[in-house]
Design a protein around this motif. Structure first.
Motif, PDB file in Angstrom:
ATOM      1  N   GLU A   6      50.663  44.020  49.245  1.00  0.00           N
ATOM      2  CA  GLU A   6      49.559  43.983  48.296  1.00  0.00           C
ATOM      3  C   GLU A   6      49.793  42.875  47.279  1.00  0.00           C
ATOM      4  OE1 GLU A   6      48.625  48.751  48.313  1.00  0.00           O
ATOM      5  OE2 GLU A   6      50.206  47.995  47.009  1.00  0.00           O
ATOM      6  N   VAL A   7      48.705  42.254  46.847  1.00  0.00           N
ATOM      7  CA  VAL A   7      48.768  41.190  45.852  1.00  0.00           C
ATOM      8  C   VAL A   7      48.064  41.698  44.594  1.00  0.00           C
ATOM      9  CG1 VAL A   7      48.121  38.813  45.304  1.00  0.00           C
ATOM     10  CG2 VAL A   7      48.750  39.432  47.654  1.00  0.00           C
ATOM     11  N   TYR A   8      48.787  41.676  43.487  1.00  0.00           N
ATOM     12  CA  TYR A   8      48.271  42.175  42.213  1.00  0.00           C
ATOM     13  C   TYR A   8      48.256  41.064  41.172  1.00  0.00           C
ATOM     14  CZ  TYR A   8      48.851  47.030  43.706  1.00  0.00           C
ATOM     15  OH  TYR A   8      48.751  48.225  44.357  1.00  0.00           O
ATOM     16  N   GLU A   9      47.403  41.241  40.162  1.00  0.00           N
ATOM     17  CA  GLU A   9      47.457  40.402  38.970  1.00  0.00           C
ATOM     18  C   GLU A   9      47.680  41.317  37.783  1.00  0.00           C
ATOM     19  OE1 GLU A   9      43.877  38.395  37.849  1.00  0.00           O
ATOM     20  OE2 GLU A   9      42.680  40.209  37.937  1.00  0.00           O
ATOM     21  N   GLY A  10      48.416  40.827  36.813  1.00  0.00           N
ATOM     22  CA  GLY A  10      48.662  41.609  35.613  1.00  0.00           C
ATOM     23  C   GLY A  10      50.060  41.359  35.085  1.00  0.00           C
ATOM     24  N   GLU A  11      50.307  41.864  33.908  1.00  0.00           N
ATOM     25  CA  GLU A  11      51.584  41.624  33.243  1.00  0.00           C
ATOM     26  C   GLU A  11      52.400  42.887  33.026  1.00  0.00           C
ATOM     27  OE1 GLU A  11      50.851  39.379  29.704  1.00  0.00           O
ATOM     28  OE2 GLU A  11      49.674  37.891  30.778  1.00  0.00           O
ATOM     29  N   ASN A  12      51.842  44.041  33.416  1.00  0.00           N
ATOM     30  CA  ASN A  12      52.557  45.288  33.206  1.00  0.00           C
ATOM     31  C   ASN A  12      53.662  45.448  34.237  1.00  0.00           C
ATOM     32  OD1 ASN A  12      53.130  48.285  33.148  1.00  0.00           O
ATOM     33  ND2 ASN A  12      51.603  48.114  31.527  1.00  0.00           N
ATOM     34  N   ARG A  13      54.782  46.022  33.848  1.00  0.00           N
ATOM     35  CA  ARG A  13      55.894  46.260  34.774  1.00  0.00           C
ATOM     36  C   ARG A  13      55.536  47.282  35.840  1.00  0.00           C
ATOM     37  NH1 ARG A  13      61.171  47.378  31.365  1.00  0.00           N
ATOM     38  NH2 ARG A  13      61.471  48.547  33.268  1.00  0.00           N
ATOM     39  N   LEU A  21      44.372  42.721  43.899  1.00  0.00           N
ATOM     40  CA  LEU A  21      43.490  41.640  44.322  1.00  0.00           C
ATOM     41  C   LEU A  21      43.175  41.720  45.808  1.00  0.00           C
ATOM     42  CD1 LEU A  21      45.078  38.651  42.387  1.00  0.00           C
ATOM     43  CD2 LEU A  21      43.041  39.968  41.780  1.00  0.00           C
ATOM     44  N   GLY A  22      44.130  42.185  46.599  1.00  0.00           N
ATOM     45  CA  GLY A  22      43.902  42.274  48.035  1.00  0.00           C
ATOM     46  C   GLY A  22      45.167  42.626  48.781  1.00  0.00           C
ATOM     47  N   ILE A  23      45.027  42.727  50.099  1.00  0.00           N
ATOM     48  CA  ILE A  23      46.135  43.099  50.978  1.00  0.00           C
ATOM     49  C   ILE A  23      46.234  42.058  52.089  1.00  0.00           C
ATOM     50  CG2 ILE A  23      46.975  44.832  52.610  1.00  0.00           C
ATOM     51  CD1 ILE A  23      45.470  46.920  50.942  1.00  0.00           C
ATOM     52  N   ILE A  68      41.327  34.853  47.530  1.00  0.00           N
ATOM     53  CA  ILE A  68      40.934  35.701  46.413  1.00  0.00           C
ATOM     54  C   ILE A  68      40.178  34.815  45.439  1.00  0.00           C
ATOM     55  CG2 ILE A  68      41.741  37.183  44.544  1.00  0.00           C
ATOM     56  CD1 ILE A  68      44.262  37.674  46.258  1.00  0.00           C
ATOM     57  N   TYR A  69      38.908  35.127  45.237  1.00  0.00           N
ATOM     58  CA  TYR A  69      38.061  34.280  44.418  1.00  0.00           C
ATOM     59  C   TYR A  69      38.090  34.714  42.960  1.00  0.00           C
ATOM     60  CZ  TYR A  69      36.488  32.886  48.971  1.00  0.00           C
ATOM     61  OH  TYR A  69      36.458  32.442  50.255  1.00  0.00           O
ATOM     62  N   LYS A  70      38.105  33.736  42.078  1.00  0.00           N
ATOM     63  CA  LYS A  70      38.113  34.004  40.642  1.00  0.00           C
ATOM     64  C   LYS A  70      36.787  34.634  40.248  1.00  0.00           C
ATOM     65  CE  LYS A  70      38.881  31.675  36.269  1.00  0.00           C
ATOM     66  NZ  LYS A  70      39.130  30.384  35.636  1.00  0.00           N
ATOM     67  N   TRP A  71      36.865  35.720  39.510  1.00  0.00           N
ATOM     68  CA  TRP A  71      35.672  36.425  39.063  1.00  0.00           C
ATOM     69  C   TRP A  71      35.511  36.192  37.578  1.00  0.00           C
ATOM     70  CZ3 TRP A  71      31.407  38.522  40.771  1.00  0.00           C
ATOM     71  CH2 TRP A  71      30.688  39.370  39.948  1.00  0.00           C
ATOM     72  N   ASN A  72      34.365  35.660  37.190  1.00  0.00           N
ATOM     73  CA  ASN A  72      34.119  35.367  35.782  1.00  0.00           C
ATOM     74  C   ASN A  72      33.229  36.396  35.121  1.00  0.00           C
ATOM     75  OD1 ASN A  72      35.685  33.033  35.684  1.00  0.00           O
ATOM     76  ND2 ASN A  72      34.035  31.817  36.555  1.00  0.00           N
ATOM     77  N   GLY A  73      33.032  37.553  35.774  1.00  0.00           N
ATOM     78  CA  GLY A  73      32.273  38.666  35.230  1.00  0.00           C
ATOM     79  C   GLY A  73      30.985  38.276  34.681  1.00  0.00           C
TER      80      GLY A  73
END
Length: 73
Positions: A6-13, A21-23, A68-73
């Motif tokens: 799995e691929v994640y984004e974030g700064e939490n441990r 983001l995806g698998i 994984i495409y950048k989402w600008n909400g």
């Protein structure tokens, strides 16, 4: 044998507090533990698309790719 990561984004441990983001799925030949050498490459292009590629190096196998495409909400 099929492996995935799995691929994640974030700064939490803790993974559960970050965004999935995806698998990436990778089919490899069965081998003893520690024998497969898997190379994972991350690349971000000029449009903000994160490209993730994985390949089992010793077998010269497939190279699954995930965009994984950048989402600008």
């Amino acid at each position: 044998m099929r492996i995935f990561f799995e691929v994640y984004e974030g700064e939490n441990r803790l993974t559960r507090h970050n965004n999935l983001l995806g698998i990436v799925l990778l089919d490899i030949q069965p081998a003893p533990r520690g024998v497969p050498m898997i190379e994972v490459t991350f690349d971000m292009d000029e449009n903000g698309t994160l490209n993730v590629m994985a390949q089992e190096k010793s077998a010269g196998g497939q190279k699954p790719k995930m965009n994984i495409y950048k989402w600008n909400g």
